[in-house]
Design a protein around this motif. Structure first.
Motif, PDB file in Angstrom:
ATOM      1  N   GLN A  90      -3.441  -5.658   9.678  1.00 52.64           N
ATOM      2  CA  GLN A  90      -4.225  -5.738   8.458  1.00 52.64           C
ATOM      3  C   GLN A  90      -5.712  -5.471   8.693  1.00 52.64           C
ATOM      4  O   GLN A  90      -6.589  -6.076   8.067  1.00 52.64           O
ATOM      5  N   THR A  91      -5.974  -4.544   9.633  1.00 49.04           N
ATOM      6  CA  THR A  91      -7.339  -4.074   9.863  1.00 49.04           C
ATOM      7  C   THR A  91      -7.347  -2.553   9.785  1.00 49.04           C
ATOM      8  O   THR A  91      -6.311  -1.903  10.029  1.00 49.04           O
ATOM      9  N   PRO A  92      -8.475  -1.941   9.493  1.00 54.15           N
ATOM     10  CA  PRO A  92      -8.568  -0.480   9.457  1.00 54.15           C
ATOM     11  C   PRO A  92      -8.240   0.160  10.806  1.00 54.15           C
ATOM     12  O   PRO A  92      -7.820   1.323  10.848  1.00 54.15           O
ATOM     13  N   ASP A  93      -8.416  -0.581  11.898  1.00 55.86           N
ATOM     14  CA  ASP A  93      -8.143  -0.019  13.223  1.00 55.86           C
ATOM     15  C   ASP A  93      -6.670   0.353  13.392  1.00 55.86           C
ATOM     16  O   ASP A  93      -6.350   1.306  14.103  1.00 55.86           O
ATOM     17  N   ASP A 140      -4.742   1.507  11.082  1.00 56.17           N
ATOM     18  CA  ASP A 140      -4.534   2.758  10.343  1.00 56.17           C
ATOM     19  C   ASP A 140      -4.831   3.985  11.202  1.00 56.17           C
ATOM     20  O   ASP A 140      -4.243   5.054  10.993  1.00 56.17           O
ATOM     21  N   THR A 141      -5.745   3.843  12.145  1.00 51.99           N
ATOM     22  CA  THR A 141      -6.113   5.001  12.978  1.00 51.99           C
ATOM     23  C   THR A 141      -4.973   5.438  13.884  1.00 51.99           C
ATOM     24  O   THR A 141      -5.017   6.537  14.434  1.00 51.99           O
ATOM     25  N   ARG A 162       0.830  -1.202   0.000  1.00 49.55           N
ATOM     26  CA  ARG A 162       0.000   0.000   0.000  1.00 49.55           C
ATOM     27  C   ARG A 162       0.865   1.252   0.000  1.00 49.55           C
ATOM     28  O   ARG A 162       1.896   1.319   0.675  1.00 49.55           O
ATOM     29  N   LEU A 189       0.668  -3.447   8.227  1.00 47.09           N
ATOM     30  CA  LEU A 189       0.001  -2.393   7.466  1.00 47.09           C
ATOM     31  C   LEU A 189      -0.007  -2.677   5.970  1.00 47.09           C
ATOM     32  O   LEU A 189      -0.579  -1.903   5.202  1.00 47.09           O
TER      33      LEU A 189
END
Length: 301
Positions: free
Chosen positions: A224-227, A229-230, A8, A35
């Motif tokens: 590998q979860t959106p959490d 990224d926060t 990414r 990530l």
């Protein structure tokens, strides 16, 4: 043509509170995997047994790593008095001992000699290069190394605690390139009792603090979860020690193409290093000259 790196395109900082028993490189690899990031690197190695803040730069933030590496950083560490080791920490073999134990006042007085601009010889077991090879590799082979002293800026070095005669807890704030293990070694020699680092923790590095960092377990749990990224912090935090200049719309366009661009004058002098922003995002880092920023690094955000 070279192979295109998979992952990414994600930019920013992830702060990790590194545990003992893992290398800094392993932490970077863990974060890159968690990530699925295309590019990642750290801002300042910690020894495997050391703990504390390890700031991981992602994507375009890797261009700001030198500014964190150069920033002041703080270490809290325990020195074991009475023993010197070949690695200057608890992992090595004891090479010298002493029954002498200085008083608290003598320790505090000795610390004054390690503040300001000092010259420091790196530990034999360090990543310093000798004729193109890492010193620790030669040291492992039993080679006697004659490493050259290097300058180090020590902002402060204070005693926090003296739990018993054999141990002293210190806090040091220093600049780039400092070896805490060398401080313990040299302090022990100055005190006449020898010494090595027993425990070491980096509590902050530039704008990043260990208490704000994720643990490795948390990185694993959120991988590998959106959490996860926060928890990524803005690239711009890596530029906290540089003055910010606001680019004009036309200036931002020119800067993004690597050309000098107009910025709104601020409290900087001709030739100062600064960074330009447009609509809240970093555009470039460079030198301010006569109303323009001349870029050295451009961010593709």
């Amino acid at each position: 043509m070279g192979r295109k790196r998979k992952g990414r395109d994600i930019s920013g900082w992830l702060v990790v509170d590194k545990p003992a028993g893992i290398t800094s490189t392993a932490v970077v690899n863990k974060v890159r995997w968690a990530l699925q990031a295309k590019k990642a690197g750290h801002a300042g190695t910690l020894d495997p047994e050391a703990t504390g803040v390890l700031a991981i730069a992602l994507g375009e933030a890797t261009k700001t790593v030198p500014y964190i590496t150069d920033a002041l950083k703080a270490y809290v560490f325990t020195v074991r008095l009475g023993q010197e080791t070949n690695t200057d920490d608890a992992e090595g073999e004891v090479t010298a001992t002493s029954d002498q134990r200085p008083t608290d006042d003598i320790v505090k007085e000795a610390l004054h000699g390690f503040v300001g601009e000092i010259m420091q010889v790196p530990p034999a077991f360090s990543a310093v290069k000798v004729d193109g090879e890492r010193a620790y590799k030669r040291a492992r082979d039993g080679e006697e190394l004659d490493l050259q002293a290097r300058p180090l800026w020590v902002e402060s070095l204070v005693m926090l605690d003296r739990p018993d005669a054999d141990h002293v807890e210190l806090e040091m704030v220093c600049g780039k390139g400092g070896y805490v293990r060398a401080i313990a070694r040299d302090l022990g020699r100055k005190l006449g009792c020898r010494g090595h680092v027993l425990r070491l923790r980096r509590t902050w590095s530039g704008p990043f603090e260990a208490e704000d960092g994720l643990t490795i377990d948390q990185v694993d749990k959120l991988a590998q979860t959106p959490d996860l990224d926060t928890h990524i912090r803005p690239l711009e935090e890596g530029l906290a020690d540089l003055p910010e200049l606001k680019a004009t719309p036309e200036g931002a366009t020119r800067l993004r193409h690597g050309n000098p661009g107009m910025v709104i004058p601020a409290d900087v002098e001709y030739g100062d290093e600064a960074w330009a922003s447009f609509e809240g995002r970093a555009v470039a880092v460079g030198r301010y000259k006569a109303g323009e920023l001349h870029p050295d690094r451009v961010f593709n955000l």
